[in-house]
Design a protein around this motif. Structure first.
Motif, PDB file in Angstrom:
ATOM      1  N   HIS A   1       9.448  68.792  18.494  1.00 32.15           N
ATOM      2  CA  HIS A   1      10.448  69.663  19.007  1.00 32.15           C
ATOM      3  C   HIS A   1      10.535  71.012  18.613  1.00 32.15           C
ATOM      4  N   CYS A   2       9.981  71.274  17.518  1.00 32.50           N
ATOM      5  CA  CYS A   2      10.139  72.715  17.082  1.00 32.50           C
ATOM      6  C   CYS A   2       8.562  73.511  17.509  1.00 32.50           C
ATOM      7  N   ARG A   3       7.852  72.523  18.138  1.00 29.07           N
ATOM      8  CA  ARG A   3       6.296  73.068  18.464  1.00 29.07           C
ATOM      9  C   ARG A   3       5.869  73.195  19.932  1.00 29.07           C
ATOM     10  N   ARG A   4       7.134  73.207  20.733  1.00 28.69           N
ATOM     11  CA  ARG A   4       6.925  73.357  22.220  1.00 28.69           C
ATOM     12  C   ARG A   4       6.347  74.573  22.623  1.00 28.69           C
ATOM     13  N   PRO A   5       5.879  74.814  23.771  1.00 28.38           N
ATOM     14  CA  PRO A   5       5.464  73.695  24.812  1.00 28.38           C
ATOM     15  C   PRO A   5       4.411  72.943  24.169  1.00 28.38           C
ATOM     16  N   VAL A   6       4.062  71.650  24.880  1.00 28.98           N
ATOM     17  CA  VAL A   6       3.143  70.650  24.466  1.00 28.98           C
ATOM     18  C   VAL A   6       2.421  70.479  25.838  1.00 28.98           C
ATOM     19  N   VAL A   7       1.123  70.061  25.496  1.00 30.59           N
ATOM     20  CA  VAL A   7       0.179  69.767  26.687  1.00 30.59           C
ATOM     21  C   VAL A   7      -0.352  68.554  26.315  1.00 30.59           C
ATOM     22  N   LEU A   8      -0.432  67.661  27.393  1.00 32.77           N
ATOM     23  CA  LEU A   8      -1.028  66.260  27.196  1.00 32.77           C
ATOM     24  C   LEU A   8      -2.711  66.684  27.337  1.00 32.77           C
ATOM     25  N   VAL A   9      -3.315  66.224  26.367  1.00 35.43           N
ATOM     26  CA  VAL A   9      -4.903  66.730  26.157  1.00 35.43           C
ATOM     27  C   VAL A   9      -5.616  65.416  26.284  1.00 35.43           C
ATOM     28  N   TRP A  10      -5.161  64.525  25.850  1.00 38.45           N
ATOM     29  CA  TRP A  10      -5.657  62.993  25.984  1.00 38.45           C
ATOM     30  C   TRP A  10      -4.940  61.874  26.285  1.00 38.45           C
ATOM     31  N   SER A  11      -5.429  60.916  26.761  1.00 38.85           N
ATOM     32  CA  SER A  11      -4.535  59.469  26.762  1.00 38.85           C
ATOM     33  C   SER A  11      -5.542  58.389  27.379  1.00 38.85           C
ATOM     34  N   GLU A  12      -5.016  57.239  26.846  1.00 34.72           N
ATOM     35  CA  GLU A  12      -5.826  56.078  27.002  1.00 34.72           C
ATOM     36  C   GLU A  12      -5.046  54.705  27.421  1.00 34.72           C
ATOM     37  N   TYR A  13      -5.308  54.051  28.564  1.00 31.79           N
ATOM     38  CA  TYR A  13      -4.492  52.822  29.023  1.00 31.79           C
ATOM     39  C   TYR A  13      -4.895  51.503  28.114  1.00 31.79           C
ATOM     40  N   PHE A  14      -3.855  50.821  27.744  1.00 35.29           N
ATOM     41  CA  PHE A  14      -3.977  49.472  27.085  1.00 35.29           C
ATOM     42  C   PHE A  14      -3.277  48.688  27.884  1.00 35.29           C
ATOM     43  N   SER A  15      -3.671  47.349  27.900  1.00 31.79           N
ATOM     44  CA  SER A  15      -2.854  46.289  28.700  1.00 31.79           C
ATOM     45  C   SER A  15      -1.813  45.647  27.690  1.00 31.79           C
ATOM     46  N   LYS A  16      -1.838  45.747  26.366  1.00 28.90           N
ATOM     47  CA  LYS A  16      -0.989  45.253  25.161  1.00 28.90           C
ATOM     48  C   LYS A  16      -0.652  46.312  24.236  1.00 28.90           C
ATOM     49  N   ARG A  17       0.889  46.487  24.036  1.00 26.90           N
ATOM     50  CA  ARG A  17       1.312  47.313  23.435  1.00 26.90           C
ATOM     51  C   ARG A  17       0.707  47.424  21.660  1.00 26.90           C
ATOM     52  N   GLU A  18       0.216  46.320  21.257  1.00 28.57           N
ATOM     53  CA  GLU A  18      -0.418  45.872  20.138  1.00 28.57           C
ATOM     54  C   GLU A  18      -1.782  46.848  20.143  1.00 28.57           C
ATOM     55  N   GLU A  19      -2.251  46.945  21.022  1.00 24.40           N
ATOM     56  CA  GLU A  19      -3.615  47.725  21.103  1.00 24.40           C
ATOM     57  C   GLU A  19      -3.216  49.361  21.288  1.00 24.40           C
ATOM     58  N   ALA A  20      -2.227  49.575  21.912  1.00 24.67           N
ATOM     59  CA  ALA A  20      -1.871  51.052  21.924  1.00 24.67           C
ATOM     60  C   ALA A  20      -1.634  51.504  20.372  1.00 24.67           C
ATOM     61  N   ILE A  21      -0.654  50.787  19.970  1.00 26.89           N
ATOM     62  CA  ILE A  21      -0.105  51.227  18.679  1.00 26.89           C
ATOM     63  C   ILE A  21      -1.416  51.072  17.522  1.00 26.89           C
ATOM     64  N   ALA A  22      -2.412  50.170  17.653  1.00 27.09           N
ATOM     65  CA  ALA A  22      -3.651  50.147  16.896  1.00 27.09           C
ATOM     66  C   ALA A  22      -4.219  51.513  16.869  1.00 27.09           C
ATOM     67  N   ALA A  23      -4.552  51.810  18.274  1.00 27.61           N
ATOM     68  CA  ALA A  23      -5.228  52.998  18.469  1.00 27.61           C
ATOM     69  C   ALA A  23      -4.601  54.265  18.037  1.00 27.61           C
ATOM     70  N   GLU A  24      -3.279  54.403  18.219  1.00 23.30           N
ATOM     71  CA  GLU A  24      -2.433  55.346  17.771  1.00 23.30           C
ATOM     72  C   GLU A  24      -2.781  55.500  16.355  1.00 23.30           C
ATOM     73  N   ARG A  25      -2.461  54.550  15.524  1.00 24.82           N
ATOM     74  CA  ARG A  25      -2.628  54.741  13.893  1.00 24.82           C
ATOM     75  C   ARG A  25      -4.081  55.004  13.784  1.00 24.82           C
ATOM     76  N   GLN A  26      -4.997  54.447  14.246  1.00 24.25           N
ATOM     77  CA  GLN A  26      -6.517  54.681  13.901  1.00 24.25           C
ATOM     78  C   GLN A  26      -6.774  56.384  14.133  1.00 24.25           C
ATOM     79  N   ILE A  27      -6.257  56.962  15.183  1.00 21.53           N
ATOM     80  CA  ILE A  27      -6.493  58.238  15.760  1.00 21.53           C
ATOM     81  C   ILE A  27      -5.698  59.057  14.914  1.00 21.53           C
TER      82      ILE A  27
END
Length: 93
Positions: free
Chosen positions: A40-66
């Protein structure tokens, strides 16, 4: 359904990692300040990386790891430098 793990670069140079089932809407919400918290206080933001996952659990696991990675390792991910990511992973163990 599609799920995404994503990384934003904030105006102050810090990185923010999150996940969403609607990447475009989530990035727009960060950008507009609709989402409170870290970006919120660090805008503007820029999307610098993203990856697609077929399951929410996989996306959450990747988020936690990174989120646990060093800045150098996050930068290597953004750059797609898998060799450096591997070397940085070995250097921590």
């Amino acid at each position: 359904m599609a799920f995404w793990t994503y990384m934003l670069k904030c105006a102050d140079g810090h990185f923010y990692v999150g996940h969403s089932d609607n990447l475009e809407a989530r990035v727009a919400a960060h950008q507009s300040g609709t989402i409170g918290g870290y970006t919120h206080c660090r805008r503007p933001v820029v999307l610098v990386w993203s990856e697609y996952f077929s399951k929410r659990e996989e996306a959450i696991a990747a988020e936690r790891q990174i989120k646990g990675w060093s800045r150098a390792k996050k930068r290597a991910l953004i750059d797609g430098d898998w060799g450096l990511i591997s070397r940085l992973a070995r250097s921590r163990s």
